[in-house]
Design a protein around this motif. Structure first.
Motif, PDB file in Angstrom:
ATOM      1  N   VAL A 248       2.404  91.130  90.227  1.00 19.89           N
ATOM      2  CA  VAL A 248       3.388  90.739  89.215  1.00 19.89           C
ATOM      3  C   VAL A 248       2.612  90.422  87.938  1.00 19.89           C
ATOM      4  N   ASN A 249       2.915  91.141  86.869  1.00 20.24           N
ATOM      5  CA  ASN A 249       2.062  91.105  85.673  1.00 20.24           C
ATOM      6  C   ASN A 249       2.599  90.189  84.595  1.00 20.24           C
ATOM      7  N   ARG A 250       1.894  89.058  84.418  1.00 22.95           N
ATOM      8  CA  ARG A 250       2.272  88.181  83.307  1.00 22.95           C
ATOM      9  C   ARG A 250       1.466  88.544  82.051  1.00 22.95           C
ATOM     10  N   GLY A 251       2.044  88.166  80.902  1.00 23.90           N
ATOM     11  CA  GLY A 251       1.387  88.510  79.636  1.00 23.90           C
ATOM     12  C   GLY A 251       1.265  90.001  79.408  1.00 23.90           C
ATOM     13  N   PRO A 252       2.220  90.804  79.856  1.00 24.74           N
ATOM     14  CA  PRO A 252       2.045  92.263  79.745  1.00 24.74           C
ATOM     15  C   PRO A 252       2.011  92.758  78.302  1.00 24.74           C
ATOM     16  N   LEU A 253       2.562  91.948  77.378  1.00 27.10           N
ATOM     17  CA  LEU A 253       2.547  92.329  75.961  1.00 27.10           C
ATOM     18  C   LEU A 253       1.557  91.464  75.179  1.00 27.10           C
ATOM     19  N   ALA A 254       0.604  90.848  75.900  1.00 30.45           N
ATOM     20  CA  ALA A 254      -0.364  89.956  75.250  1.00 30.45           C
ATOM     21  C   ALA A 254       0.372  88.946  74.367  1.00 30.45           C
ATOM     22  N   MET A 255       1.399  88.335  74.964  1.00 35.59           N
ATOM     23  CA  MET A 255       2.219  87.305  74.306  1.00 35.59           C
ATOM     24  C   MET A 255       2.862  87.815  73.013  1.00 35.59           C
ATOM     25  N   GLY A 256       3.222  89.081  73.019  1.00 34.81           N
ATOM     26  CA  GLY A 256       3.937  89.665  71.880  1.00 34.81           C
ATOM     27  C   GLY A 256       3.036  90.466  70.960  1.00 34.81           C
ATOM     28  N   LEU A 257       1.711  90.239  71.037  1.00 35.61           N
ATOM     29  CA  LEU A 257       0.784  90.939  70.130  1.00 35.61           C
ATOM     30  C   LEU A 257       0.877  92.453  70.293  1.00 35.61           C
TER      31      LEU A 257
ATOM     32  N   VAL B 218      -5.579 102.230  69.765  1.00 37.20           N
ATOM     33  CA  VAL B 218      -4.859 102.962  70.825  1.00 37.20           C
ATOM     34  C   VAL B 218      -3.400 103.236  70.451  1.00 37.20           C
ATOM     35  N   ARG B 219      -3.034 102.893  69.222  1.00 36.71           N
ATOM     36  CA  ARG B 219      -1.631 103.033  68.797  1.00 36.71           C
ATOM     37  C   ARG B 219      -1.071 104.428  69.088  1.00 36.71           C
ATOM     38  N   ASP B 220      -1.816 105.474  68.717  1.00 33.00           N
ATOM     39  CA  ASP B 220      -1.271 106.832  68.847  1.00 33.00           C
ATOM     40  C   ASP B 220      -1.031 107.217  70.307  1.00 33.00           C
ATOM     41  N   VAL B 221      -1.916 106.765  71.194  1.00 28.42           N
ATOM     42  CA  VAL B 221      -1.709 107.091  72.616  1.00 28.42           C
ATOM     43  C   VAL B 221      -0.469 106.373  73.130  1.00 28.42           C
ATOM     44  N   LEU B 222      -0.344 105.093  72.769  1.00 26.24           N
ATOM     45  CA  LEU B 222       0.792 104.307  73.282  1.00 26.24           C
ATOM     46  C   LEU B 222       2.129 104.840  72.775  1.00 26.24           C
ATOM     47  N   THR B 223       2.144 105.295  71.528  1.00 26.12           N
ATOM     48  CA  THR B 223       3.429 105.702  70.939  1.00 26.12           C
ATOM     49  C   THR B 223       3.712 107.195  71.115  1.00 26.12           C
ATOM     50  N   SER B 224       2.841 107.876  71.860  1.00 28.33           N
ATOM     51  CA  SER B 224       3.094 109.305  72.078  1.00 28.33           C
ATOM     52  C   SER B 224       4.410 109.466  72.843  1.00 28.33           C
ATOM     53  N   GLY B 225       5.066 110.560  72.603  1.00 25.76           N
ATOM     54  CA  GLY B 225       6.330 110.813  73.305  1.00 25.76           C
ATOM     55  C   GLY B 225       7.465 109.946  72.800  1.00 25.76           C
ATOM     56  N   GLY B 226       7.273 109.302  71.647  1.00 21.01           N
ATOM     57  CA  GLY B 226       8.367 108.531  71.056  1.00 21.01           C
ATOM     58  C   GLY B 226       8.510 107.123  71.588  1.00 21.01           C
ATOM     59  N   ARG B 227       7.515 106.657  72.358  1.00 21.60           N
ATOM     60  CA  ARG B 227       7.582 105.269  72.835  1.00 21.60           C
ATOM     61  C   ARG B 227       7.288 104.312  71.689  1.00 21.60           C
TER      62      ARG B 227
ATOM     63  N   LEU C  76       5.427 100.656  70.650  1.00 22.51           N
ATOM     64  CA  LEU C  76       4.177 100.073  71.161  1.00 22.51           C
ATOM     65  C   LEU C  76       4.435  99.243  72.419  1.00 22.51           C
ATOM     66  N   ALA C  77       5.499  98.431  72.393  1.00 21.47           N
ATOM     67  CA  ALA C  77       5.792  97.602  73.576  1.00 21.47           C
ATOM     68  C   ALA C  77       6.050  98.489  74.792  1.00 21.47           C
ATOM     69  N   GLN C  78       6.804  99.552  74.590  1.00 20.72           N
ATOM     70  CA  GLN C  78       7.082 100.472  75.713  1.00 20.72           C
ATOM     71  C   GLN C  78       5.801 101.139  76.203  1.00 20.72           C
ATOM     72  N   GLY C  79       4.912 101.485  75.268  1.00 23.49           N
ATOM     73  CA  GLY C  79       3.640 102.098  75.657  1.00 23.49           C
ATOM     74  C   GLY C  79       2.796 101.123  76.475  1.00 23.49           C
ATOM     75  N   ALA C  80       2.799  99.848  76.059  1.00 20.86           N
ATOM     76  CA  ALA C  80       2.003  98.841  76.783  1.00 20.86           C
ATOM     77  C   ALA C  80       2.549  98.643  78.201  1.00 20.86           C
ATOM     78  N   LEU C  81       3.866  98.673  78.355  1.00 17.09           N
ATOM     79  CA  LEU C  81       4.461  98.524  79.698  1.00 17.09           C
ATOM     80  C   LEU C  81       4.224  99.789  80.528  1.00 17.09           C
ATOM     81  N   ALA C  82       4.298 100.950  79.858  1.00 15.84           N
ATOM     82  CA  ALA C  82       4.053 102.215  80.567  1.00 15.84           C
ATOM     83  C   ALA C  82       2.600 102.304  81.036  1.00 15.84           C
ATOM     84  N   TRP C  83       1.675 101.668  80.297  1.00 13.06           N
ATOM     85  CA  TRP C  83       0.273 101.601  80.727  1.00 13.06           C
ATOM     86  C   TRP C  83       0.192 100.840  82.058  1.00 13.06           C
ATOM     87  N   LEU C  84       0.887  99.703  82.140  1.00 11.36           N
ATOM     88  CA  LEU C  84       0.845  98.896  83.370  1.00 11.36           C
ATOM     89  C   LEU C  84       1.436  99.649  84.557  1.00 11.36           C
ATOM     90  N   LEU C  85       2.546 100.340  84.324  1.00 10.38           N
ATOM     91  CA  LEU C  85       3.162 101.074  85.442  1.00 10.38           C
ATOM     92  C   LEU C  85       2.268 102.221  85.908  1.00 10.38           C
TER      93      LEU C  85
END
Ligand SMILES: NC(=O)c1ccc[n+]([C@@H]2O[C@H](COP(=O)([O-])OP(=O)(O)OC[C@H]3O[C@@H](n4cnc5c(N)ncnc54)[C@H](OP(=O)(O)O)[C@@H]3O)[C@@H](O)[C@H]2O)c1
Length: 325
Positions: free
Chosen positions: A209-218, A261-270, A272-281
């Motif tokens: 169970v992943n806490r701080g998945p968005l680095a507290m919003g950062l 890492v912005r460009d990798v996270l936002t690829s496919g129209g995600r 940044l928050a969605q990219g960070a969560l998709a990294w965890l999954l």
């Protein structure tokens, strides 16, 4: 819909959960704010309902969040929809509701039993699905007694499974000796990977169970070098352990890493928050990120990750390379 198992419990939850720390509102620890500033309970309730409507079924709170307030708001919001939700809460930190302050820790059998009853009452339910030990570094010598108490709560039907919120793999492993231990809650996000804990979850059949998945919003990207967090926000008057915000400002090193890492996270129209969560999954089939959610808009943005694929292996490797790992 994208779902995950809570380890050996067989409990199935949405792959993205709802972190309910911030919606507890103000409280303090050691004279510093431990909450995320003032909250509007109607907005929090709307956020919970929006998340449920969009398929989020896993809700993580703690008795101490707002010294009981988060559990009350969650319980009221889930009234009539309890069967659609899996509730995780925590015990082991003591608090004073009148002054909204944390006062210490207590993991004695009598205290765990009374804490469980209070959480059940505030949540308005007859059982807790995942009951988590909150203080992360209780001595290993006390684990057997805690596990015995938790097993008796399982036998009585008051909790279904339990876990420890700890960043220490040795402690997570010790807790996993309990037959109904289903998860470890630990901090992990793309700025702070935890391969050892994820491997342990595989070995011991635990959910991560992943806490701080968005680095507290950062990692949402909405805070820049000029941002100053309010003084009543835990990020604004940071305790020692906080690494993403310092003196009320986002840490410049982490902002630079996010930019890299912005460009990798936002690829496919995600976003940044969605990219960070998709990294965890993508990191493991056992991860269940529980982003803190304060508004219906954040619920929508985070829940949308359920309908998309995780990042792929090449993207994980690219992120490691860009971050110098
Ligand atoms: N010891 C423990 O057991 C422990 C410790 C920490 C956390 N937790 C649990 O883990 C949960 C999550 O961790 P966390 O709250 O530390 O941090 P987080 O999930 O990394 O960040 C949450 C914060 O990010 C912002 N946010 C969320 N979604 C967003 C979006 N889509 N766009 C922009 N901003 C967004 C919100 O704050 P703003 O809008 O104010 O920026 C939110 O409060 C907690 O709620 C709690 O349930 C447990």
């Amino acid at each position: 819909m994208n779902t995950r198992q809570l380890g050996r419990s067989g409990i199935e939850v949405s792959a993205i959960g709802f972190g309910a720390w911030a919606i507890g509102g103000p409280f303090s620890a050691d004279g510093k704010p431990a909450g995320w500033g003032e909250v509007d309970d109607d907005v929090s309730t709307a956020a919970i309902h929006r998340a449920l409507d969009l398929g989020v079924t896993f809700f993580d709170t703690a008795d101490v969040y707002g010294t009981g307030h988060s559990e009350r708001v969650l319980g009221r919001a889930l009234a009539g929809r309890r069967d659609s939700a899996t509730i995780a809460t925590k015990f082991g930190n003591t608090y004073d509701e009148a002054t909204r302050t944390l006062t210490g820790t207590d993991v004695s059998p009598a205290y765990i039993r009374s804490a469980c009853q209070r959480s059940l009452s505030r949540l308005g339910t007859d059982h807790i699905d995942l009951y988590q030990l909150h203080p992360g570094y209780i001595p290993l010598s006390q684990v057997d007694d805690i596990l015995a108490t938790l097993e008796s709560l399982v036998a009585e039907g008051l909790i279904r499974a339990y876990g420890w919120s700890t960043d220490d793999p040795e402690r997570a492993a010790a807790f996993a000796a309990g037959p109904h231990c289903a998860a470890v809650q630990h901090e992990v996000n793309l700025l702070s990977d935890t391969p050892e804990m994820l491997a342990l979850c595989d070995t011991l059949d635990l959910a991560s169970v992943n806490r701080g998945p968005l680095a507290m919003g950062l990692l949402s990207g909405k805070y820049g070098s000029a941002s100053v967090l309010p003084a009543d926000d835990v990020r604004g008057d940071s305790p020692e352990w906080m690494r993403y915000f310092r003196d009320g400002r986002p840490d410049p090193g982490h902002l630079a890493r996010l930019e890299a890492v912005r460009d990798v996270l936002t690829s496919g129209g995600r976003t940044l928050a969605q990219g960070a969560l998709a990294w965890l999954l993508a990191r493991s089939g056992r991860t269940v990120p529980i982003p803190g959610i304060r508004t219906p808009g954040q619920a929508e943005e985070n829940a949308a990750v359920l309908a998309r694929s995780p990042l792929d292996q090449a993207q994980l490797e690219e992120i490691d390379t860009l971050l110098g790992r």
